[in-house]
Design an enzyme around this catalytic site. Structure first.
Site, mmCIF file in Angstrom:
data_model
loop_
_atom_site.group_PDB
_atom_site.id
_atom_site.type_symbol
_atom_site.label_atom_id
_atom_site.label_comp_id
_atom_site.label_asym_id
_atom_site.label_seq_id
_atom_site.Cartn_x
_atom_site.Cartn_y
_atom_site.Cartn_z
ATOM 1 N N HIS A 1 0.851 -8.599 -4.794
ATOM 2 C CA HIS A 1 -0.100 -7.655 -4.194
ATOM 3 C C HIS A 1 0.660 -6.379 -3.835
ATOM 4 O O HIS A 1 1.131 -6.197 -2.713
ATOM 5 C CB HIS A 1 -0.738 -8.279 -2.946
ATOM 6 C CG HIS A 1 -1.789 -7.418 -2.310
ATOM 7 N ND1 HIS A 1 -3.142 -7.552 -2.560
ATOM 8 C CD2 HIS A 1 -1.688 -6.401 -1.421
ATOM 9 C CE1 HIS A 1 -3.819 -6.667 -1.858
ATOM 10 N NE2 HIS A 1 -2.957 -5.947 -1.154
ATOM 11 N N ASP B 1 -0.742 -17.900 -6.608
ATOM 12 C CA ASP B 1 -0.194 -16.698 -7.249
ATOM 13 C C ASP B 1 -1.350 -15.800 -7.677
ATOM 14 O O ASP B 1 -1.681 -15.662 -8.855
ATOM 15 C CB ASP B 1 0.668 -17.103 -8.442
ATOM 16 C CG ASP B 1 1.452 -15.927 -9.023
ATOM 17 O OD1 ASP B 1 1.414 -14.839 -8.421
ATOM 18 O OD2 ASP B 1 2.100 -16.111 -10.072
ATOM 19 N N ASP C 1 0.841 -1.195 0.000
ATOM 20 C CA ASP C 1 0.000 0.000 0.000
ATOM 21 C C ASP C 1 0.876 1.245 0.000
ATOM 22 O O ASP C 1 2.073 1.179 -0.268
ATOM 23 C CB ASP C 1 -0.969 -0.026 1.187
ATOM 24 C CG ASP C 1 -0.254 -0.273 2.513
ATOM 25 O OD1 ASP C 1 0.949 0.058 2.608
ATOM 26 O OD2 ASP C 1 -0.883 -0.795 3.452
ATOM 27 N N GLU D 1 1.667 -10.616 -0.787
ATOM 28 C CA GLU D 1 2.102 -9.248 -0.490
ATOM 29 C C GLU D 1 3.520 -9.242 0.080
ATOM 30 O O GLU D 1 3.839 -10.015 0.978
ATOM 31 C CB GLU D 1 1.148 -8.579 0.498
ATOM 32 C CG GLU D 1 1.464 -7.103 0.723
ATOM 33 C CD GLU D 1 0.390 -6.372 1.518
ATOM 34 O OE1 GLU D 1 0.352 -5.130 1.457
ATOM 35 O OE2 GLU D 1 -0.424 -7.044 2.190
#
Length: 494
Positions: free
Chosen positions: A411, A462, A82, A471
């Site tokens: 991610h 995946d 993020d 992530e």
């Protein structure tokens, strides 16, 4: 190894000579993995990127962080996939990067400058966060819920960049003591190359630790839903206080910190046996760190920490009377379903660091009637590192960009969206989700990123939306840097 100790270096290399073989085509390329493990941090950078930025698909971001609060909080690292800057995991990442350079930096001469640069990107930010306002520590930039409702490149982010701090009225001993540990450890790294910067780091570490110790409380209580459930301090703050004091003692050699450790250790967790080491819980790491004082310096008051370190080691070794760790059928240490590899990399680092301390003193770990040697610890650490790099049932490397087969759907916002060079126009909040759910591989390779990893049956999906497995995070990579430096210099075998 402790690169300031030639004797320690000699002992470790002497033990490894009986285990080293000539490199062959079947050897894992630890030097390549080491370089990439450090390169990953360039993909996590926030702020104004330097001209020597190597991951060129990234651009400048967060250039006004803190400005609405009249403080400069530009820089630092985004924690994972993020666009948030969380102080507790960033400080732990910093401590572990520094510890890796302290112990194993002389084994990575070609990468040590890159490692120092990765460390300094974080310490420069932590210095700002520690000194911007008196009796306060800035511990977060960004509003987590708003950020997570968007899928945006950091270069485009338009979510609130709220700033959060701990203070005398709203304390955060956990995050403050970890920040002190990070700055103190980093001061050792820069002691020879930049003495004035090293002095500044240590001076700030002393002040931040005083703040953490005098105004006690958990930042989870002070900041609530801002940090929870994202990075709650589940273990409390006692572990960080002892950890911070231990690093300040090692960095400063000031006897007052040893007095603090001896006077407060029992109330801060010295008697605990704990079996995980992470951004949240520092108890095992502290015991390994302090065991050095007993093994190498014969400080008898620290023998307790050696005993508890042995208990931790014994819990990991199959066949010992106190073995209790869980391993997957493929041999991977398994602690939990979310980002399990964070525990694997931290454990591998502790195994190698303790092996170093044992070698330098001629010691061993005692597991009941079983003697565990440094060679045993190195062997177990190697199995874990090799699993990550591709020697596993899936025949997949869990380091992005390393090996012939590695995860393609990471991610990670910046990696999964078109780069600003390819798509210079902004991609708004909701428009970005088409890339989260798309089937093509990420267009930008986040080279060196270690992902959350497989489950307890060695199975890995995946899938970009499976953040538990796909992530990356800075605190997964940081401990692995030192471990890879060791194996790059010593490609040991069973």
């Amino acid at each position: 190894m402790d690169c300031s100790s030639p004797l320690s270096l000699f002992h470790l290399l002497l033990v490894c000579t009986v285990m080293v073989k000539c490199c062959s085509a079947s050897d894992l390329h630890y030097s390549d993995a080491l370089e990439k493990s450090i390169l990953f941090f360039e993909g996590q950078r926030s702020g104004k990127l330097p001209t020597n930025q190597r991951l060129t698909w990234r651009g400048d971001s967060g250039l006004s962080d803190g400005s609405s609060y009249h403080v400069d909080l530009v820089g630092g690292y985004y924690d994972a996939g993020d666009n948030l800057k969380f102080g507790l995991p960033m400080a732990f990442t910093t401590t572990m990067l520094a510890w890796g350079i302290i112990e194993f930096g002389c084994l990575m001469p070609e990468q040590v400058e890159n490692a120092r640069a990765a460390l300094r990107w974080s310490t420069d930010y932590l210095l700002k966060a520690s000194t911007a306002t008196s009796n306060s520590l800035y511990v977060q930039v960004g509003e987590p819920n708003a950020d997570h409702r968007c899928w945006e490149r950091p270069e485009d982010m338009d979510t609130p960049r709220n700033v959060y701090k701990v203070s005398t009225q709203n304390p955060g001993s956990d995050v403050a003591a970890e920040t002190a540990a990070a700055l103190a450890a980093a001061s050792i790294v820069f002691g020879d190359s930049d003495s004035s910067y090293s002095t500044k780091l240590l001076h700030t570490a002393v002040k931040v630790f005083e703040f953490a110790d005098q105004y006690r409380g958990s930042y989870s209580d002070s900041l609530g839903s801002v940090v929870c459930p994202f990075y709650c301090s589940y273990s409390g703050y006692n572990d960080e206080l002892l950890w911070g004091a231990s690093w300040l003692h090692r960095a400063s050699q000031n006897a007052s910190y040893m007095t603090y450790i001896q006077s407060n250790g029992h109330t801060l967790g010295a008697d605990d046996d704990d079996y995980s080491f992470s951004w949240d819980d520092k108890r095992v790491g502290t015991k390994v760190l302090l065991s050095k004082g007993f093994l190498q310096d014969r400080i008898e008051e620290l023998q307790l920490y050696k005993v508890h370190t042995d208990n931790y080691i014994c819990s990991l070794i199959p066949g010992t009377s106190s073995f209790q760790a869980q391993y997957t059928p493929g041999g991977l240490l398994y602690k939990g379903s979310a980002s399990n590899l964070q525990y694997v990399t931290s454990t591998a680092f502790l195994l190698l660091t303790y092996a170093n301390y044992l070698n330098s003193s001629g010691g061993h770990a005692s597991c009941g009637t079983t003697t565990v040697t440094a060679k045993n610890l190195i062997s177990l650490a190697k199995k874990q590192v090799d699993y990550i790099l591709g020697q596993n049932p899936a025949k997949m490397s869990y380091m992005v960009g390393f090996g012939e087969r590695y995860p393609q759907h990471v991610h990670h916002r910046g990696s999964s969206l078109p780069s600003v060079q390819v798509h210079p126009n902004s991609i708004p909040c909701n428009a970005g989700f088409q890339y989260l759910y798309s089937s093509p591989p990420n267009p930008n390779i986040l080279v060196g990123a270690i992902l959350g990893g497989p489950d307890n049956r060695d199975s890995f999906s995946d899938d970009r939306n499976n953040y538990q497995q796909s992530e990356p995070a800075t605190y997964i990579n940081a401990p692995l840097v030192g471990a890879l430096a060791f194996f790059a210099a010593n490609p040991v075998t069973e």
